[in-house]
Enzyme design. Structure first.
Site, PDB file in Angstrom:
ATOM      1  N   ARG A 163       0.742  -1.255   0.057  1.00 49.44           N
ATOM      2  CA  ARG A 163      -0.128  -0.118   0.023  1.00 49.44           C
ATOM      3  C   ARG A 163       0.939   1.166  -0.077  1.00 49.44           C
ATOM      4  O   ARG A 163       0.585   2.366   0.658  1.00 49.44           O
ATOM      5  CB  ARG A 163      -0.887   0.299   1.235  1.00 49.44           C
ATOM      6  CG  ARG A 163      -1.860  -0.926   1.257  1.00 49.44           C
ATOM      7  CD  ARG A 163      -2.916  -0.854   0.068  1.00 49.44           C
ATOM      8  NE  ARG A 163      -4.289  -1.931   0.258  1.00 49.44           N
ATOM      9  CZ  ARG A 163      -4.028  -2.805  -0.167  1.00 49.44           C
ATOM     10  NH1 ARG A 163      -2.927  -3.565  -0.702  1.00 49.44           N
ATOM     11  NH2 ARG A 163      -5.120  -3.806   0.256  1.00 49.44           N
ATOM     12  N   SER A 237     -10.583  -0.333   3.060  1.00 52.48           N
ATOM     13  CA  SER A 237      -9.845  -0.359   4.609  1.00 52.48           C
ATOM     14  C   SER A 237      -9.539   0.844   4.860  1.00 52.48           C
ATOM     15  O   SER A 237      -8.699   1.593   4.170  1.00 52.48           O
ATOM     16  CB  SER A 237      -8.787  -1.340   4.299  1.00 52.48           C
ATOM     17  OG  SER A 237      -9.043  -2.680   3.790  1.00 52.48           O
ATOM     18  N   GLU A 333      -4.593   3.983   5.914  1.00 50.32           N
ATOM     19  CA  GLU A 333      -4.403   3.789   4.364  1.00 50.32           C
ATOM     20  C   GLU A 333      -5.065   4.925   3.725  1.00 50.32           C
ATOM     21  O   GLU A 333      -4.404   5.288   2.674  1.00 50.32           O
ATOM     22  CB  GLU A 333      -4.961   2.469   4.123  1.00 50.32           C
ATOM     23  CG  GLU A 333      -4.747   2.247   2.514  1.00 50.32           C
ATOM     24  CD  GLU A 333      -5.743   1.020   1.935  1.00 50.32           C
ATOM     25  OE1 GLU A 333      -5.538  -0.091   2.426  1.00 50.32           O
ATOM     26  OE2 GLU A 333      -6.789   1.517   1.095  1.00 50.32           O
TER      27      GLU A 333
HETATM   28  P1  FAD Z   1      -8.350   9.032  -5.331  1.00 52.70           P
HETATM   29  O1  FAD Z   1      -9.253   8.396  -3.678  1.00 52.70           O
HETATM   30  O2  FAD Z   1      -8.980   9.960  -6.058  1.00 52.70           O
HETATM   31  O3  FAD Z   1      -6.973   9.387  -4.643  1.00 52.70           O
HETATM   32  C1  FAD Z   1      -6.173   8.567  -3.931  1.00 52.70           C
HETATM   33  C2  FAD Z   1      -4.853   9.312  -3.745  1.00 52.70           C
HETATM   34  O4  FAD Z   1      -4.222   9.157  -5.235  1.00 52.70           O
HETATM   35  C3  FAD Z   1      -5.073  10.423  -3.188  1.00 52.70           C
HETATM   36  O5  FAD Z   1      -3.852  11.021  -2.459  1.00 52.70           O
HETATM   37  C4  FAD Z   1      -4.830  11.489  -4.643  1.00 52.70           C
HETATM   38  O6  FAD Z   1      -4.466  12.598  -4.480  1.00 52.70           O
HETATM   39  C5  FAD Z   1      -3.993  10.410  -5.393  1.00 52.70           C
HETATM   40  N1  FAD Z   1      -4.168  10.622  -7.044  1.00 52.70           N
HETATM   41  C6  FAD Z   1      -5.391  10.059  -7.606  1.00 52.70           C
HETATM   42  N2  FAD Z   1      -5.135  10.395  -8.961  1.00 52.70           N
HETATM   43  C7  FAD Z   1      -3.741  10.703  -9.136  1.00 52.70           C
HETATM   44  C8  FAD Z   1      -2.921  11.006 -10.363  1.00 52.70           C
HETATM   45  N3  FAD Z   1      -3.532  10.618 -11.593  1.00 52.70           N
HETATM   46  N4  FAD Z   1      -1.857  11.251 -10.271  1.00 52.70           N
HETATM   47  C9  FAD Z   1      -1.288  11.631  -8.894  1.00 52.70           C
HETATM   48  N5  FAD Z   1      -2.063  11.360  -7.869  1.00 52.70           N
HETATM   49  C10 FAD Z   1      -3.324  10.877  -7.857  1.00 52.70           C
HETATM   50  N6  FAD Z   1      -7.492  -0.326  -2.443  1.00 52.70           N
HETATM   51  C11 FAD Z   1      -6.838  -1.580  -2.474  1.00 52.70           C
HETATM   52  O7  FAD Z   1      -5.523  -1.352  -2.876  1.00 52.70           O
HETATM   53  N7  FAD Z   1      -7.308  -2.915  -2.486  1.00 52.70           N
HETATM   54  C12 FAD Z   1      -8.605  -3.043  -2.329  1.00 52.70           C
HETATM   55  O8  FAD Z   1      -9.085  -4.234  -2.409  1.00 52.70           O
HETATM   56  C13 FAD Z   1      -9.569  -1.962  -2.183  1.00 52.70           C
HETATM   57  N8  FAD Z   1     -10.805  -2.064  -2.116  1.00 52.70           N
HETATM   58  C14 FAD Z   1     -11.581  -0.836  -1.915  1.00 52.70           C
HETATM   59  C15 FAD Z   1     -13.063  -1.381  -1.705  1.00 52.70           C
HETATM   60  C16 FAD Z   1     -13.848  -0.275  -1.610  1.00 52.70           C
HETATM   61  C17 FAD Z   1     -15.368  -0.471  -1.397  1.00 52.70           C
HETATM   62  C18 FAD Z   1     -13.258   1.160  -1.722  1.00 52.70           C
HETATM   63  C19 FAD Z   1     -14.408   2.151  -1.261  1.00 52.70           C
HETATM   64  C20 FAD Z   1     -11.927   1.412  -1.746  1.00 52.70           C
HETATM   65  C21 FAD Z   1     -11.177   0.287  -1.914  1.00 52.70           C
HETATM   66  N9  FAD Z   1      -9.752   0.314  -2.207  1.00 52.70           N
HETATM   67  C22 FAD Z   1      -8.897  -0.623  -2.356  1.00 52.70           C
HETATM   68  C23 FAD Z   1      -9.197   1.811  -2.160  1.00 52.70           C
HETATM   69  C24 FAD Z   1      -9.058   2.739  -3.544  1.00 52.70           C
HETATM   70  O9  FAD Z   1     -10.081   1.822  -4.217  1.00 52.70           O
HETATM   71  C25 FAD Z   1      -8.023   2.356  -4.046  1.00 52.70           C
HETATM   72  O10 FAD Z   1      -6.857   3.202  -3.505  1.00 52.70           O
HETATM   73  C26 FAD Z   1      -7.861   3.207  -5.464  1.00 52.70           C
HETATM   74  O11 FAD Z   1      -6.655   3.117  -6.368  1.00 52.70           O
HETATM   75  C27 FAD Z   1      -8.242   4.756  -5.525  1.00 52.70           C
HETATM   76  O12 FAD Z   1      -8.606   5.280  -6.718  1.00 52.70           O
HETATM   77  P2  FAD Z   1      -9.119   6.586  -7.014  1.00 52.70           P
HETATM   78  O13 FAD Z   1      -8.942   7.148  -8.524  1.00 52.70           O
HETATM   79  O14 FAD Z   1     -10.543   6.753  -6.262  1.00 52.70           O
HETATM   80  O15 FAD Z   1      -8.210   7.657  -6.133  1.00 52.70           O
HETATM   81  N1  EPU Z   2     -10.885  -9.987  10.368  1.00 49.23           N
HETATM   82  C1  EPU Z   2     -11.545  -9.964  11.604  1.00 49.23           C
HETATM   83  N2  EPU Z   2     -12.501  -9.131  11.763  1.00 49.23           N
HETATM   84  C2  EPU Z   2     -13.013  -8.369  10.847  1.00 49.23           C
HETATM   85  C3  EPU Z   2     -12.269  -8.218   9.574  1.00 49.23           C
HETATM   86  C4  EPU Z   2     -11.249  -9.356   9.294  1.00 49.23           C
HETATM   87  O1  EPU Z   2     -11.296 -10.837  12.470  1.00 49.23           O
HETATM   88  O2  EPU Z   2     -13.976  -7.380  10.938  1.00 49.23           O
HETATM   89  C5  EPU Z   2      -9.696 -10.984  10.369  1.00 49.23           C
HETATM   90  C6  EPU Z   2     -10.132 -12.526   9.785  1.00 49.23           C
HETATM   91  O3  EPU Z   2      -9.124 -13.317  10.423  1.00 49.23           O
HETATM   92  C7  EPU Z   2      -9.748 -12.103   8.343  1.00 49.23           C
HETATM   93  C8  EPU Z   2      -8.549 -11.235   8.087  1.00 49.23           C
HETATM   94  O4  EPU Z   2      -8.834 -10.510   9.271  1.00 49.23           O
HETATM   95  O5  EPU Z   2      -9.328 -13.716   7.882  1.00 49.23           O
HETATM   96  C9  EPU Z   2      -8.445 -10.795   6.762  1.00 49.23           C
HETATM   97  O6  EPU Z   2      -9.836 -10.066   6.212  1.00 49.23           O
HETATM   98  P1  EPU Z   2     -10.104 -10.151   4.763  1.00 49.23           P
HETATM   99  O7  EPU Z   2      -9.724 -11.179   3.979  1.00 49.23           O
HETATM  100  O8  EPU Z   2     -11.169  -9.356   4.898  1.00 49.23           O
HETATM  101  O9  EPU Z   2      -8.918  -9.051   4.317  1.00 49.23           O
HETATM  102  P2  EPU Z   2      -8.213  -7.630   5.120  1.00 49.23           P
HETATM  103  O10 EPU Z   2      -6.838  -8.000   5.652  1.00 49.23           O
HETATM  104  O11 EPU Z   2      -9.204  -7.164   6.038  1.00 49.23           O
HETATM  105  C10 EPU Z   2      -7.110  -6.853   3.066  1.00 49.23           C
HETATM  106  C11 EPU Z   2      -6.979  -5.551   2.432  1.00 49.23           C
HETATM  107  C12 EPU Z   2      -8.203  -5.174   1.320  1.00 49.23           C
HETATM  108  C13 EPU Z   2      -7.975  -6.308   0.345  1.00 49.23           C
HETATM  109  C14 EPU Z   2      -8.364  -7.687   1.094  1.00 49.23           C
HETATM  110  C15 EPU Z   2      -8.293  -8.981   0.237  1.00 49.23           C
HETATM  111  C16 EPU Z   2      -5.550  -3.828   3.552  1.00 49.23           C
HETATM  112  C17 EPU Z   2      -5.432  -3.031   4.577  1.00 49.23           C
HETATM  113  N3  EPU Z   2      -6.816  -4.447   3.180  1.00 49.23           N
HETATM  114  O12 EPU Z   2      -8.111  -6.585   3.835  1.00 49.23           O
HETATM  115  O13 EPU Z   2      -8.121  -3.990   0.699  1.00 49.23           O
HETATM  116  O14 EPU Z   2      -9.262  -6.112  -0.589  1.00 49.23           O
HETATM  117  O15 EPU Z   2      -7.372  -7.882   2.065  1.00 49.23           O
HETATM  118  O16 EPU Z   2      -6.923  -9.045  -0.369  1.00 49.23           O
HETATM  119  O17 EPU Z   2      -4.517  -4.734   3.131  1.00 49.23           O
HETATM  120  C18 EPU Z   2      -8.193  -1.838   0.728  1.00 49.23           C
HETATM  121  O18 EPU Z   2      -7.300  -1.574   0.616  1.00 49.23           O
HETATM  122  O19 EPU Z   2      -9.073  -0.786   0.859  1.00 49.23           O
HETATM  123  C19 EPU Z   2      -8.907  -2.930   0.696  1.00 49.23           C
HETATM  124  C20 EPU Z   2     -10.113  -3.522   0.909  1.00 49.23           C
END
Ligand code: FAD
Ligand code: EPU
Length: 337
Positions: A163, A237, A333
């Site tokens: 991240r 997250s 994050e």
């Molecule tokens: P923004 O929110 O618009 O920006 C994020 C950051 O990047 C800001 O600091 C912004 O200034 C900068 N930025 C954006 N675009 C540019 C650009 N073109 N040039 C320079 N800087 C820029 N993330 C994960 O890694 N894994 C996941 O599984 C995951 N699951 C998600 C699930 C949900 C429901 C949600 C809401 C979010 C999740 N995220 C996850 C976080 C998010 O989706 C990612 O970080 C995504 O890449 C953000 O994209 P954005 O265009 O919305 O960025």
């Molecule tokens: N868990 C709990 N309670 C909860 C949630 C999670 O006990 O309420 C424990 C469980 O043991 C579970 C473990 O956490 O097995 C892992 O949970 P999960 O698989 O949901 O993944 P996560 O670690 O919570 C991470 C990423 C997600 C990504 C998923 C799948 C980070 C900060 N988050 O979540 O990314 O989608 O793994 O790979 O690394 C994001 O970055 O926004 C994001 C959603």
């Protein structure tokens, strides 16, 4: 290109925080960055915005927001094994994943349904289900916001980590990413190492793996755990999963025999922040419009009408209680603005 004033950001951030930007410009091509900054004048407080799915606005934004809408999908070259595709930073990430799957190109199917834009994906090296974008990343183009010169960054330059990238570290707020080149596989190597993925595929009776059925399985896992921002405001997250050294882990294990843990390559142990937060009794917490999601304690939510500052305060209370109980510091994050 037009610079608008006092623009509502409610529909430009997935938390749905109802604040305003003093100035906002939407750009659809590289040349508009220069025009925007020239017409705006000297040293504005500047924020680049993609889909707004990883930001939390704590209040109104008093400077200029540049919303990046640069589109484009170009097949640059191919050989027997790979294709190199150049993507506009404003392309929707999940649409690109579906496009790759339709073309039979592997490498990003595990990153299905991550909200946001292509340009933000390298910012925090998006990751899910055992894959991070750095594994298919070739290079990116970005505009230096001080000199307006275009610079190319390869994977080394980006300093990818969990991240993390240089754009979240030493070069924070200094570049606008305009294009990203990915190297995708023509003979996909599937990654089903993540427990929930293999279990879902098994439960669905999948015998033959395809890009499509892996993507579908991941979409169903995500939909079962994570709130849809269209219904409940959130940014995924809120904190990163912390890593601790083995001694600390062993002490925790003595006190909490069932603590989930994932050894990392550098000899540390990753502990899910969601578990730590749940142990502190935050899961399902709600106070007015803000809360902690009932299915995923790592996700802070806005049930409607929340104030960004209240969410920041809640995140601090969660950090304090996790620190008090486990001696572990959680790092956000989400980018708090
Ligand atoms: P923004 O929110 O618009 O920006 C994020 C950051 O990047 C800001 O600091 C912004 O200034 C900068 N930025 C954006 N675009 C540019 C650009 N073109 N040039 C320079 N800087 C820029 N993330 C994960 O890694 N894994 C996941 O599984 C995951 N699951 C998600 C699930 C949900 C429901 C949600 C809401 C979010 C999740 N995220 C996850 C976080 C998010 O989706 C990612 O970080 C995504 O890449 C953000 O994209 P954005 O265009 O919305 O960025
Ligand atoms: N868990 C709990 N309670 C909860 C949630 C999670 O006990 O309420 C424990 C469980 O043991 C579970 C473990 O956490 O097995 C892992 O949970 P999960 O698989 O949901 O993944 P996560 O670690 O919570 C991470 C990423 C997600 C990504 C998923 C799948 C980070 C900060 N988050 O979540 O990314 O989608 O793994 O790979 O690394 C994001 O970055 O926004 C994001 C959603």
């Amino acid at each position: 290109m037009e610079i608008r004033e006092n623009v509502s950001l409610k529909h430009l951030n997935t938390f749905g925080i109802d604040v305003k930007a003093r100035y906002l410009a939407e750009i659809g091509e590289e040349s508009e960055v220069k025009t925007t900054l020239n017409s705006y004048g000297t040293k504005p407080q500047l924020l680049i915005l993609g889909g707004g799915s990883n930001v939390l606005f704590a209040g109104h934004f008093e400077g200029l927001i540049i919303k990046n809408n640069i589109l484009g999908r170009e097949l640059l070259k191919e050989d027997h094994d790979y294709v190199w595709v150049k993507l506009g930073a404003g392309e929707n990430w999940h649409d690109i994943v579906l496009w790759a799957i339709e073309n039979g190109w592997g490498g990003i199917e595990n990153l299905s349904l991550i909200p946001g834009t292509v340009g933000a994906a390298p910012m925090q090296n998006i990751g899910a289900y055992g894959v991070e974008i750095c594994s298919v990343f070739e290079k990116l183009e970005a505009i230096d916001l001080s000199t307006l010169k275009l610079r190319v960054f390869d994977a080394n330059d980006c300093q990818f980590g969990y991240r993390h990238s240089v754009f979240k570290g030493a070069l924070k707020n200094q570049y606008l990413i305009t294009r990203v080149v990915l190297k995708l596989q023509k003979h996909p190597v599937f990654n089903t190492s993540y427990g929930a993925v293999s279990q879902t595929l098994k439960a669905r009776g999948i015998k033959e793996l395809t890009l499509r059925n892996i993507s579908d399985a991941i979409i169903s896992i995500r939909e079962s755990k994570l709130p849809n921002p269209d219904t409940i405001g959130n940014a995924g997250s809120f904190f990163k999963n912390p890593t601790v050294d083995r001694n600390i882990y062993n002490n925790l294990k003595t006190a909490y025999a069932n603590i989930p843990n994932y050894p990392t390559e550098d000899g540390l142990v990753k502990i899910p922040a969601g578990w730590l937060i749940e142990q502190c009794d935050w899961k399902g917490f709600r106070k007015g419009a803000i809360g902690v999601h009932k299915n995923q304690a790592l996700v802070l939510v806005n049930y409607g009408g929340a104030n960004g500052e209240d969410l920041v305060q809640l995140s601090k209370e969660i950090q304090s209680s996790v620190n008090a109980k486990f001696g572990i510091e959680l790092t956000p994050e989400v980018n708090i603005v």
